[in-house]
Design an enzyme around this catalytic site. Sequence first.
Site, PDB file in Angstrom:
ATOM      1  N   LYS A 169      24.952 -30.967 -11.550  1.00 38.79           N
ATOM      2  CA  LYS A 169      26.063 -31.792 -12.037  1.00 38.79           C
ATOM      3  C   LYS A 169      26.595 -31.431 -13.432  1.00 38.79           C
ATOM      4  CE  LYS A 169      26.792 -34.361  -8.617  1.00 38.79           C
ATOM      5  NZ  LYS A 169      27.583 -33.532  -7.788  1.00 38.79           N
ATOM      6  N   PRO A 199      19.060 -30.357 -14.098  1.00 43.27           N
ATOM      7  CA  PRO A 199      19.936 -29.564 -13.232  1.00 43.27           C
ATOM      8  C   PRO A 199      19.756 -29.772 -11.729  1.00 43.27           C
ATOM      9  CG  PRO A 199      18.260 -28.173 -14.242  1.00 43.27           C
ATOM     10  CD  PRO A 199      18.108 -29.522 -14.845  1.00 43.27           C
ATOM     11  N   TYR A 241      26.367 -35.162  -3.988  1.00 43.65           N
ATOM     12  CA  TYR A 241      26.203 -33.739  -4.310  1.00 43.65           C
ATOM     13  C   TYR A 241      27.558 -33.030  -4.280  1.00 43.65           C
ATOM     14  CZ  TYR A 241      23.904 -29.168  -4.500  1.00 43.65           C
ATOM     15  OH  TYR A 241      23.493 -27.912  -4.886  1.00 43.65           O
ATOM     16  N   HIS A 286      30.159 -23.400   0.490  1.00 47.39           N
ATOM     17  CA  HIS A 286      28.946 -23.745   1.242  1.00 47.39           C
ATOM     18  C   HIS A 286      29.163 -25.099   1.897  1.00 47.39           C
ATOM     19  CE1 HIS A 286      25.678 -21.033  -0.773  1.00 47.39           C
ATOM     20  NE2 HIS A 286      26.674 -20.336  -0.270  1.00 47.39           N
ATOM     21  N   TYR A 324      16.406 -26.485  -1.420  1.00 51.47           N
ATOM     22  CA  TYR A 324      15.669 -27.349  -2.343  1.00 51.47           C
ATOM     23  C   TYR A 324      14.329 -27.659  -1.672  1.00 51.47           C
ATOM     24  CZ  TYR A 324      19.927 -28.190  -5.079  1.00 51.47           C
ATOM     25  OH  TYR A 324      21.039 -28.041  -5.876  1.00 51.47           O
TER      26      TYR A 324
HETATM   27  P1  RFL Z   1      28.271 -25.831 -23.424  1.00 54.29           P
HETATM   28  O1  RFL Z   1      28.445 -24.898 -22.283  1.00 54.29           O
HETATM   29  O2  RFL Z   1      26.896 -25.938 -23.993  1.00 54.29           O
HETATM   30  O3  RFL Z   1      29.299 -25.397 -24.541  1.00 54.29           O
HETATM   31  C1  RFL Z   1      29.249 -25.920 -25.838  1.00 54.29           C
HETATM   32  C2  RFL Z   1      29.755 -24.867 -26.795  1.00 54.29           C
HETATM   33  O4  RFL Z   1      29.758 -25.390 -28.116  1.00 54.29           O
HETATM   34  C3  RFL Z   1      29.270 -24.400 -28.993  1.00 54.29           C
HETATM   35  N1  RFL Z   1      28.818 -25.046 -30.232  1.00 54.29           N
HETATM   36  C4  RFL Z   1      29.581 -25.114 -31.340  1.00 54.29           C
HETATM   37  N2  RFL Z   1      30.808 -24.668 -31.610  1.00 54.29           N
HETATM   38  C5  RFL Z   1      31.322 -24.893 -32.867  1.00 54.29           C
HETATM   39  N3  RFL Z   1      30.617 -25.529 -33.829  1.00 54.29           N
HETATM   40  C6  RFL Z   1      29.363 -25.984 -33.604  1.00 54.29           C
HETATM   41  N4  RFL Z   1      28.693 -26.599 -34.582  1.00 54.29           N
HETATM   42  C7  RFL Z   1      28.795 -25.791 -32.304  1.00 54.29           C
HETATM   43  N5  RFL Z   1      27.627 -26.115 -31.725  1.00 54.29           N
HETATM   44  C8  RFL Z   1      27.652 -25.665 -30.474  1.00 54.29           C
HETATM   45  C9  RFL Z   1      28.185 -23.702 -28.193  1.00 54.29           C
HETATM   46  O5  RFL Z   1      27.882 -22.406 -28.680  1.00 54.29           O
HETATM   47  C10 RFL Z   1      28.839 -23.658 -26.818  1.00 54.29           C
HETATM   48  O6  RFL Z   1      29.597 -22.483 -26.636  1.00 54.29           O
HETATM   49  O7  RFL Z   1      28.741 -27.306 -23.063  1.00 54.29           O
HETATM   50  P2  RFL Z   1      29.916 -27.821 -22.057  1.00 54.29           P
HETATM   51  O8  RFL Z   1      31.157 -27.047 -22.299  1.00 54.29           O
HETATM   52  O9  RFL Z   1      29.910 -29.282 -22.174  1.00 54.29           O
HETATM   53  O10 RFL Z   1      29.420 -27.380 -20.591  1.00 54.29           O
HETATM   54  C11 RFL Z   1      28.292 -27.982 -20.001  1.00 54.29           C
HETATM   55  C12 RFL Z   1      27.490 -26.961 -19.179  1.00 54.29           C
HETATM   56  O11 RFL Z   1      27.350 -25.748 -19.898  1.00 54.29           O
HETATM   57  C13 RFL Z   1      26.100 -27.496 -18.827  1.00 54.29           C
HETATM   58  O12 RFL Z   1      26.178 -28.832 -18.379  1.00 54.29           O
HETATM   59  C14 RFL Z   1      25.369 -26.737 -17.698  1.00 54.29           C
HETATM   60  O13 RFL Z   1      25.456 -25.379 -17.788  1.00 54.29           O
HETATM   61  C15 RFL Z   1      23.925 -27.219 -17.640  1.00 54.29           C
HETATM   62  N6  RFL Z   1      22.961 -26.125 -17.399  1.00 54.29           N
HETATM   63  C16 RFL Z   1      22.697 -25.717 -16.141  1.00 54.29           C
HETATM   64  N7  RFL Z   1      23.250 -26.369 -15.107  1.00 54.29           N
HETATM   65  C17 RFL Z   1      22.957 -25.974 -13.866  1.00 54.29           C
HETATM   66  O14 RFL Z   1      23.461 -26.578 -12.913  1.00 54.29           O
HETATM   67  N8  RFL Z   1      22.144 -24.865 -13.621  1.00 54.29           N
HETATM   68  C18 RFL Z   1      21.576 -24.185 -14.627  1.00 54.29           C
HETATM   69  O15 RFL Z   1      20.842 -23.231 -14.390  1.00 54.29           O
HETATM   70  C19 RFL Z   1      21.841 -24.608 -15.926  1.00 54.29           C
HETATM   71  N9  RFL Z   1      21.292 -23.948 -16.929  1.00 54.29           N
HETATM   72  C20 RFL Z   1      22.326 -25.472 -18.448  1.00 54.29           C
HETATM   73  C21 RFL Z   1      21.501 -24.370 -18.189  1.00 54.29           C
HETATM   74  C22 RFL Z   1      22.459 -25.898 -19.764  1.00 54.29           C
HETATM   75  C23 RFL Z   1      21.751 -25.260 -20.790  1.00 54.29           C
HETATM   76  N10 RFL Z   1      21.871 -25.787 -22.085  1.00 54.29           N
HETATM   77  C24 RFL Z   1      23.074 -26.464 -22.478  1.00 54.29           C
HETATM   78  C25 RFL Z   1      20.773 -26.004 -22.927  1.00 54.29           C
HETATM   79  C26 RFL Z   1      20.846 -23.690 -19.193  1.00 54.29           C
HETATM   80  C27 RFL Z   1      20.970 -24.141 -20.504  1.00 54.29           C
HETATM   81  C28 RFL Z   1      20.221 -23.371 -21.559  1.00 54.29           C
HETATM   82  C1  PHB Z   2      22.125 -22.639 -10.006  1.00 57.38           C
HETATM   83  O1  PHB Z   2      22.567 -21.860  -9.135  1.00 57.38           O
HETATM   84  O2  PHB Z   2      21.933 -22.281 -11.176  1.00 57.38           O
HETATM   85  C2  PHB Z   2      21.794 -24.018  -9.623  1.00 57.38           C
HETATM   86  C3  PHB Z   2      22.170 -24.485  -8.381  1.00 57.38           C
HETATM   87  C4  PHB Z   2      21.860 -25.781  -8.015  1.00 57.38           C
HETATM   88  C5  PHB Z   2      21.176 -26.577  -8.894  1.00 57.38           C
HETATM   89  C6  PHB Z   2      20.802 -26.115 -10.134  1.00 57.38           C
HETATM   90  C7  PHB Z   2      21.117 -24.827 -10.505  1.00 57.38           C
HETATM   91  O3  PHB Z   2      20.844 -27.838  -8.511  1.00 57.38           O
END
Ligand code: RFL
Ligand code: PHB
Length: 388
Positions: free
Chosen positions: A295, A291, A381, A72, A198
């Site tokens: 980032k 989010p 961004y 994009h 956005y």
């Molecule tokens: P992750 O992906 O949370 O992975 C951490 C892993 O550790 C495991 N774990 C354990 N393993 C062993 N022993 C334990 N005691 C453990 N405790 C936990 C977990 O099961 C998991 O598999 O962290 P990582 O790798 O640092 O990656 C970061 C990203 O996942 C995160 O920053 C983003 O996805 C944030 N985020 C979102 N970002 C967006 O841009 N758009 C979104 O829609 C979005 N949705 C989200 C999200 C983060 C969420 N969390 C963490 C609450 C939705 C959720 C629910």
């Molecule tokens: C997403 O596609 O999940 C998404 C994209 C941009 C954002 C947050 C989430 O700022």
Amino acid sequence: MRTQVAIIGAGPAGMLLAHLLRRADVDAVVLETRSQEYVASRIRAGILEQSSVDLLTSAGLGDRLRAEGFPHRGIYLQWPGERHHLDFVDLIGRSVWVYGQTEVQKDLVNANTASVVYEVSDVQVRNVDSSAPYVTYLDAEGRPGRIDASAIAGCDGSFGPSRAVVPASVATTWERTYPYSWLGILADVAPSTDELIYAWHPHGFALHSMRSPSVSRLYLQVPNGTSAGDWSDQRIWDELATRLGHGQDGWKLTPGPVTDKSVLPMRSFVQTPMRYGRLFLAGDAAHIVPPTGAKGLNLAIADVALLAPALTALLRNNDPALADRYGDDASRRVWRCTHFSWWMTTMLHIGDDPFDAQLQLSQLRWVTGSEAGAAGLAENYAGLPIGF
Ligand code: RFL
Ligand code: PHB
């Protein structure tokens, strides 16, 4: 069991770290509480910065990303009556990619470079302030296990145990909880836009994102405490149409079947130092961003891009220089992204104070109307180079 690096958590941070270490001939074992299927299907982030794409590509993980991801050029920013496109490529010469975290996770699993023990419980990190740290756990059958390692990587996300291993007398934490959440849906319908929208709206923020030409991802600002069950699909689509409509040139939001619905709290959190003795924190284990700036996943990738060479130099060449700098180097980018995520969040979400709303609109007009303003948003961004 003995390995060079014990990694806690098989999310993107842990799996990418294991992959990069394996490519550098450093052994690692990953422990994960969830099942492989659960980790692979968690719907989370969707946008990769240029430097994340470059890193994944250089690590041999770019083929499907380049074939199936979508570059994009920028984003749309809008408020009632106006929609503006910010072209990051024109502004700063960098772009972003739409490629879901689920896909990054699949690519990491398919690379088959990491040795992962899924469905463990009672993970305990021990002796990180000595040269002989270890981790104990129970396997899926409840049998005790122990991994002795030269270093431990805490990649266990926002709820994992690793960050609490840093003693309170050493750790500093910063936190902000926002007075709103996101209601997110995934829908089997072609996106109604070519790039992300956005939207600032008096009812609250809305975001139109996507995963593919046939799958849309959309979000609504909702009050804290909202339950996804409070919102019928019809109510969600009606509200999205209101907030994303900008009253011009007949643009319409096309609704479709909702396949996932969840509420996401909005929080900023940073803990330093990211290194304590032989424990190294990476990704959400050390920091959480709301989010709005897209980032979270990119920061996890950027941490690991610094941590993998640091551990490689430490464990293969006995050279501690990069490992000693890891916490400071990673934290600089963490704070930049923490500020950007906070800034995007506070610019776009509606609060109680009408004065704030006028400041937000003024800022949106500046960001979309001034090349300097637009370039600042674009640079953050699309992501600053790793090492900035
Ligand atoms: P992750 O992906 O949370 O992975 C951490 C892993 O550790 C495991 N774990 C354990 N393993 C062993 N022993 C334990 N005691 C453990 N405790 C936990 C977990 O099961 C998991 O598999 O962290 P990582 O790798 O640092 O990656 C970061 C990203 O996942 C995160 O920053 C983003 O996805 C944030 N985020 C979102 N970002 C967006 O841009 N758009 C979104 O829609 C979005 N949705 C989200 C999200 C983060 C969420 N969390 C963490 C609450 C939705 C959720 C629910
Ligand atoms: C997403 O596609 O999940 C998404 C994209 C941009 C954002 C947050 C989430 O700022």
